[in-house]
Design a protein around this motif. Sequence first.
Motif, short mmCIF file in Angstrom:
data_model
loop_
_atom_site.label_atom_id
_atom_site.label_comp_id
_atom_site.label_asym_id
_atom_site.label_seq_id
_atom_site.Cartn_x
_atom_site.Cartn_y
_atom_site.Cartn_z
N LYS A 276 0.84 -1.21 0.00
CA LYS A 276 0.00 0.00 0.00
C LYS A 276 0.87 1.26 0.00
O LYS A 276 0.54 2.24 -0.66
CB LYS A 276 -0.90 0.01 1.24
CG LYS A 276 -2.07 -0.94 1.15
CD LYS A 276 -2.92 -0.82 2.39
CE LYS A 276 -3.97 -1.89 2.44
NZ LYS A 276 -4.65 -1.95 3.72
N VAL A 277 1.95 1.24 0.77
CA VAL A 277 2.84 2.41 0.82
C VAL A 277 3.44 2.64 -0.56
O VAL A 277 3.50 3.77 -1.06
CB VAL A 277 3.93 2.22 1.89
CG1 VAL A 277 5.00 3.32 1.79
CG2 VAL A 277 3.32 2.21 3.28
N ARG A 278 3.85 1.56 -1.22
CA ARG A 278 4.46 1.70 -2.55
C ARG A 278 3.44 2.24 -3.55
O ARG A 278 3.78 3.03 -4.43
CB ARG A 278 4.98 0.35 -3.04
CG ARG A 278 6.12 -0.19 -2.20
CD ARG A 278 7.41 -0.27 -3.01
NE ARG A 278 8.46 -0.88 -2.22
CZ ARG A 278 9.39 -0.18 -1.59
NH1 ARG A 278 9.42 1.13 -1.67
NH2 ARG A 278 10.33 -0.79 -0.89
N ALA A 279 2.18 1.79 -3.42
CA ALA A 279 1.16 2.26 -4.36
C ALA A 279 0.90 3.75 -4.16
O ALA A 279 0.73 4.51 -5.10
CB ALA A 279 -0.13 1.46 -4.17
N ALA A 280 0.88 4.18 -2.89
CA ALA A 280 0.57 5.59 -2.61
C ALA A 280 1.78 6.49 -2.83
O ALA A 280 1.63 7.66 -3.18
CB ALA A 280 0.08 5.73 -1.17
N MET A 281 3.00 5.95 -2.57
CA MET A 281 4.22 6.77 -2.67
C MET A 281 5.32 5.97 -3.35
O MET A 281 6.18 5.38 -2.69
CB MET A 281 4.69 7.17 -1.26
CG MET A 281 3.79 8.15 -0.57
SD MET A 281 4.22 8.30 1.19
CE MET A 281 3.47 6.81 1.83
N PRO A 282 5.29 5.91 -4.68
CA PRO A 282 6.28 5.07 -5.37
C PRO A 282 7.72 5.49 -5.06
O PRO A 282 8.63 4.68 -5.17
CB PRO A 282 5.96 5.30 -6.85
CG PRO A 282 4.58 5.85 -6.89
CD PRO A 282 4.36 6.56 -5.60
#
Length: 481
Positions: A276-282
Amino acid sequence: MNVHDSERLSGLLEDAGYARAAEDTAADIVVFNTCAVRENADNRLYGNLGHLRPVKDANPGMQIAVGGCLAQKDRGEIVRRAPWVDVVFGTHNIGSLPTLLERARVQREAQVEIAEALEHFPSTLPSRRESAYAAWVSISVGCNNTCTFCIVPALRGKEKDRRPGDVLAEVRALVEEGVTEVTLLGQNVNAYGSEFGDRQAFSKLLRACGEIEGLERVRFTSPHPRDFTDDVIEAMAQTPNVMPQLHMPLQSGSSKVLKDMRRSYRQERFLGIVEKVRAAMPQAAITTDIIVGFPGETEEDFEQTLHVVRESRFAMAFTFQYSKRPGTPAATMDDQVPPEVVKERYQRLVALQDQISWEENQKLIGREVELMVSEGEGKKDGEHRRLSGRAPDNRLVHFAVGDSEEPRPGDMVTVEVTYAAPHHLVADSGIRNLRRTRAGDAWDARQGKPVQVSKPDVLLGMPKIGVPEEQPAPVGGCCDA
Ligand code: SF4
């Protein structure tokens, strides 16, 4: 947290009229702020105290004080083993230090005072910050978890949350002084608010920090995967001055070991948060802590840790070989893993993580980054003179400066990454833009240099890479709480 408390101790002593001893001069007072989380903390403390004994014999007016977690744990034991110590104080009463020093001097006997509960939130005490431009801000102390390897709850007590209004008032006051970067501190920042009944208090706090004009960078440490909720990810992604960086302790990738550690999340949950973190903040750099060789860890369990490391592609990991901490449940568990096995697994983990860190850093070659210049002397390396700074994702970058260029600590420089090593980046093609900041002015003022006041840096409304501009940035409401 220990560094934060040390800054408070320095501030308290300065407020009481003491002055910092110059380097290489004999100090009249020496204070040890101990950390029981570190391995061999007690050996190191008693070793240091032993070294100071002849110094004190030669200078009977000298005073030695011991505080922090080890003092909280060992209490009277310290003056029994080192009777030349004058003051012992615990984690809950650091504000008492000047009084205890005075009392020890007047009464000519050692003072041991350990409080069982927090007397003052350490943040309400005066502080002497090491940095002119960055500051630690404590939002909570203590922890309600009971991880079986950890001594913190026994020594720091149950979680105590500071009121959001008090936290924000401190941040605003720091910004007034020229600070442009704050790190919000708590043993488990995601649990912030549990004491006053607001489960979303931490995300609201992040958003409220985003409203503070002149505050360029907000970081926090450390979140616990158990309490990591989506509202925090959204607040991170939507608040421009919250940096794209997440330090989230994994400890083990094996769900069985996590259970034995009494860490109430499992592998899938951890990987789900990373996704989820990667999706929101690549662009976010995710870092972690990992313990190798926890009691009962099998080769299969360790493979699970390697699996999570491969999947998560951490920018960096603090890796530890498990060693017993007296007073923790894990210290008496059966199935302690032989040291040679722990060491061998540790080496494999470090090799894997170093490779991943290096690959991730290489992806940044050619990219432009804005750095906050760190303190420290420039170093000459071949033809280049280099200073250092931190990128938004907290990566360390050494950058070349021309002979006439002198960015100050706290100033912002834009550079292009030209080389990647596993643990740092290099930018040798020159400074593309230098932005003088109020933080740099504050640094100048500390050096006694004439200060030219730079304009406040207004960041509000600046889009973060990877976040569409049209996403709203809701106003935090926790100042009212
Ligand atoms: S969450 Fe676990 S490891 Fe962290 S401070 Fe609390 S008990 Fe210790």
